[in-house]
Scaffold this motif. Structure first.
Motif, PDB file in Angstrom:
ATOM      1  N   ASP A 149      16.012 -18.453   4.756  1.00 30.31           N
ATOM      2  CA  ASP A 149      16.528 -17.880   3.506  1.00 30.31           C
ATOM      3  C   ASP A 149      17.853 -18.535   3.123  1.00 30.31           C
ATOM      4  OD1 ASP A 149      14.505 -16.019   2.813  1.00 30.31           O
ATOM      5  OD2 ASP A 149      15.216 -14.657   4.353  1.00 30.31           O
ATOM      6  N   LEU A 150      18.738 -18.730   4.106  1.00 36.21           N
ATOM      7  CA  LEU A 150      20.015 -19.394   3.832  1.00 36.21           C
ATOM      8  C   LEU A 150      19.782 -20.842   3.423  1.00 36.21           C
ATOM      9  CD1 LEU A 150      23.083 -19.434   3.792  1.00 36.21           C
ATOM     10  CD2 LEU A 150      23.055 -19.879   6.263  1.00 36.21           C
ATOM     11  N   ALA A 151      18.812 -21.506   4.070  1.00 36.80           N
ATOM     12  CA  ALA A 151      18.503 -22.889   3.723  1.00 36.80           C
ATOM     13  C   ALA A 151      18.024 -22.987   2.271  1.00 36.80           C
ATOM     14  CB  ALA A 151      17.442 -23.444   4.671  1.00 36.80           C
ATOM     15  N   LEU A 152      17.205 -22.048   1.845  1.00 36.15           N
ATOM     16  CA  LEU A 152      16.748 -22.043   0.444  1.00 36.15           C
ATOM     17  C   LEU A 152      17.928 -21.870  -0.501  1.00 36.15           C
ATOM     18  CD1 LEU A 152      13.546 -19.831   0.793  1.00 36.15           C
ATOM     19  CD2 LEU A 152      13.598 -22.280   0.250  1.00 36.15           C
ATOM     20  N   ASP A 153      18.872 -21.016  -0.132  1.00 39.32           N
ATOM     21  CA  ASP A 153      20.084 -20.842  -0.949  1.00 39.32           C
ATOM     22  C   ASP A 153      20.864 -22.152  -1.030  1.00 39.32           C
ATOM     23  OD1 ASP A 153      19.390 -18.185  -1.165  1.00 39.32           O
ATOM     24  OD2 ASP A 153      20.876 -17.480   0.294  1.00 39.32           O
ATOM     25  N   GLN A 154      21.000 -22.833   0.098  1.00 42.45           N
ATOM     26  CA  GLN A 154      21.771 -24.074   0.138  1.00 42.45           C
ATOM     27  C   GLN A 154      21.116 -25.170  -0.698  1.00 42.45           C
ATOM     28  OE1 GLN A 154      21.759 -24.489   4.396  1.00 42.45           O
ATOM     29  NE2 GLN A 154      23.766 -23.524   4.640  1.00 42.45           N
ATOM     30  N   LEU A 155      19.802 -25.181  -0.742  1.00 46.71           N
ATOM     31  CA  LEU A 155      19.084 -26.205  -1.497  1.00 46.71           C
ATOM     32  C   LEU A 155      19.004 -25.885  -2.990  1.00 46.71           C
ATOM     33  CD1 LEU A 155      16.245 -26.838   1.105  1.00 46.71           C
ATOM     34  CD2 LEU A 155      17.895 -28.561   0.330  1.00 46.71           C
ATOM     35  N   HIS A 156      18.629 -24.650  -3.324  1.00 49.02           N
ATOM     36  CA  HIS A 156      18.416 -24.295  -4.724  1.00 49.02           C
ATOM     37  C   HIS A 156      19.686 -23.802  -5.421  1.00 49.02           C
ATOM     38  CE1 HIS A 156      14.171 -24.164  -3.386  1.00 49.02           C
ATOM     39  NE2 HIS A 156      13.909 -24.492  -4.631  1.00 49.02           N
ATOM     40  N   GLY A 157      20.597 -23.219  -4.658  1.00 46.84           N
ATOM     41  CA  GLY A 157      21.790 -22.623  -5.251  1.00 46.84           C
ATOM     42  C   GLY A 157      22.570 -23.563  -6.152  1.00 46.84           C
ATOM     43  N   PRO A 158      22.868 -24.790  -5.688  1.00 49.04           N
ATOM     44  CA  PRO A 158      23.642 -25.692  -6.558  1.00 49.04           C
ATOM     45  C   PRO A 158      22.943 -26.018  -7.869  1.00 49.04           C
ATOM     46  CG  PRO A 158      23.655 -26.462  -4.280  1.00 49.04           C
ATOM     47  CD  PRO A 158      22.656 -25.344  -4.348  1.00 49.04           C
ATOM     48  N   LEU A 159      21.613 -26.089  -7.847  1.00 51.51           N
ATOM     49  CA  LEU A 159      20.883 -26.420  -9.068  1.00 51.51           C
ATOM     50  C   LEU A 159      21.008 -25.297 -10.096  1.00 51.51           C
ATOM     51  CD1 LEU A 159      17.567 -27.879  -7.550  1.00 51.51           C
ATOM     52  CD2 LEU A 159      19.830 -28.928  -7.702  1.00 51.51           C
ATOM     53  N   PHE A 182      21.999 -31.539   2.808  1.00 51.03           N
ATOM     54  CA  PHE A 182      21.374 -30.516   3.646  1.00 51.03           C
ATOM     55  C   PHE A 182      20.857 -31.119   4.949  1.00 51.03           C
ATOM     56  CE2 PHE A 182      17.458 -28.460   5.060  1.00 51.03           C
ATOM     57  CZ  PHE A 182      17.888 -27.158   5.256  1.00 51.03           C
ATOM     58  N   LEU A 183      20.185 -32.258   4.850  1.00 52.82           N
ATOM     59  CA  LEU A 183      19.611 -32.874   6.040  1.00 52.82           C
ATOM     60  C   LEU A 183      20.698 -33.397   6.982  1.00 52.82           C
ATOM     61  CD1 LEU A 183      16.556 -34.751   4.486  1.00 52.82           C
ATOM     62  CD2 LEU A 183      16.545 -32.663   5.869  1.00 52.82           C
ATOM     63  N   ARG A 184      21.802 -33.891   6.427  1.00 51.23           N
ATOM     64  CA  ARG A 184      22.900 -34.330   7.304  1.00 51.23           C
ATOM     65  C   ARG A 184      23.435 -33.172   8.133  1.00 51.23           C
ATOM     66  NH1 ARG A 184      24.231 -37.747   2.926  1.00 51.23           N
ATOM     67  NH2 ARG A 184      25.682 -36.210   2.061  1.00 51.23           N
ATOM     68  N   CYS A 185      23.403 -31.983   7.569  1.00 54.90           N
ATOM     69  CA  CYS A 185      23.907 -30.803   8.276  1.00 54.90           C
ATOM     70  C   CYS A 185      22.896 -30.237   9.270  1.00 54.90           C
ATOM     71  CB  CYS A 185      24.276 -29.712   7.276  1.00 54.90           C
ATOM     72  SG  CYS A 185      25.725 -30.072   6.287  1.00 54.90           S
ATOM     73  N   HIS A 186      21.609 -30.328   8.937  1.00 52.71           N
ATOM     74  CA  HIS A 186      20.622 -29.568   9.700  1.00 52.71           C
ATOM     75  C   HIS A 186      19.555 -30.378  10.426  1.00 52.71           C
ATOM     76  CE1 HIS A 186      22.119 -25.779   8.114  1.00 52.71           C
ATOM     77  NE2 HIS A 186      22.100 -26.301   6.902  1.00 52.71           N
ATOM     78  N   SER A 187      19.292 -31.602   9.993  1.00 54.01           N
ATOM     79  CA  SER A 187      18.180 -32.334  10.576  1.00 54.01           C
ATOM     80  C   SER A 187      18.430 -32.693  12.038  1.00 54.01           C
ATOM     81  CB  SER A 187      17.921 -33.609   9.776  1.00 54.01           C
ATOM     82  OG  SER A 187      16.873 -34.358  10.372  1.00 54.01           O
TER      83      SER A 187
END
Length: 197
Positions: A149-159, A182-187
């Motif tokens: 859920d947080l990942a979805l916020d991080q991806l869609h929120g800025p848009l 996002f991938l630099r932080c989580h991958s």
């Protein structure tokens, strides 16, 4: 369980196609049982049987609109996230869907029926991205403890913030930057962390 009546399916699809055209042409204000009946040739009685409340018709139309634009994941995490977010970008820049989102957010605060519609649209709109993230966790490309859920916020929120709050347009390069950050932080994949295609 009996399969749906083909005539009902045809009526539903014809009505939804007309409703989507009306949404694009006139926005949410033009999306009523009466206008859809006149535009599609499907009777009001049939439309009310399929969608008893105006909010039901709005939810079905917007969900169908989202479904038509939904990409099929390929298993390439970066490419799939870019494609999913490109779809969100397109909807945010399409006048009718952008207006629909703005109206939905505003009215949902005071209309419980539209609040339910907004929640259903959130689930429909994030379904593909949620599946992409869950699959990447299963493949160990993202950490097992990832909060999706947080990942979805991080991806869609800025848009959503840039378009609906700041009233600014943005291109696909911006979408790609969001995915790569996002991938630099989580991958868990070194190439993703380094931002290499």
């Amino acid at each position: 369980m009996r399969p749906p009546d083909p005539r009902t399916v045809r009526s539903r699809d014809t009505a939804l196609a007309s409703a989507r055209e009306l949404l694009i042409e006139r926005g949410l204000a033009g999306l009523t049982h009466g206008t859809v009946a006149a535009h599609s040739g499907i009777s009001r009685a049939t439309l009310y049987r399929l969608w008893p409340e105006p909010a039901d018709l709005v939810r079905a139309t917007l969900t169908w609109h989202i479904t038509l634009a939904r990409p099929e994941p390929t298993g390439d995490l970066r490419a799939d996230l870019r494609t999913a977010l490109a779809g969100t970008r397109a909807m945010l820049h399409e006048p009718a869907s952008e207006q629909g989102m703005r109206v939905m957010i505003e009215r949902a605060a005071v209309d419980p029926k539209l609040a339910e519609v907004k929640e259903a649209l959130y689930r429909a709109g994030t379904q593909v991205a949620r599946a992409i993230l869950a699959d990447a966790v299963a493949r160990a490309e993202l950490p097992a403890e990832l909060d999706i859920d947080l990942a979805l916020d991080q991806l869609h929120g800025p848009l959503f913030f840039r378009r609906l709050v700041a009233n600014r347009t943005f291109d696909l390069d911006y979408v790609h930057d969001i995915v790569d950050a996002f991938l630099r932080c989580h991958s868990t994949e070194p190439t993703h962390r380094q931002g290499i295609s």
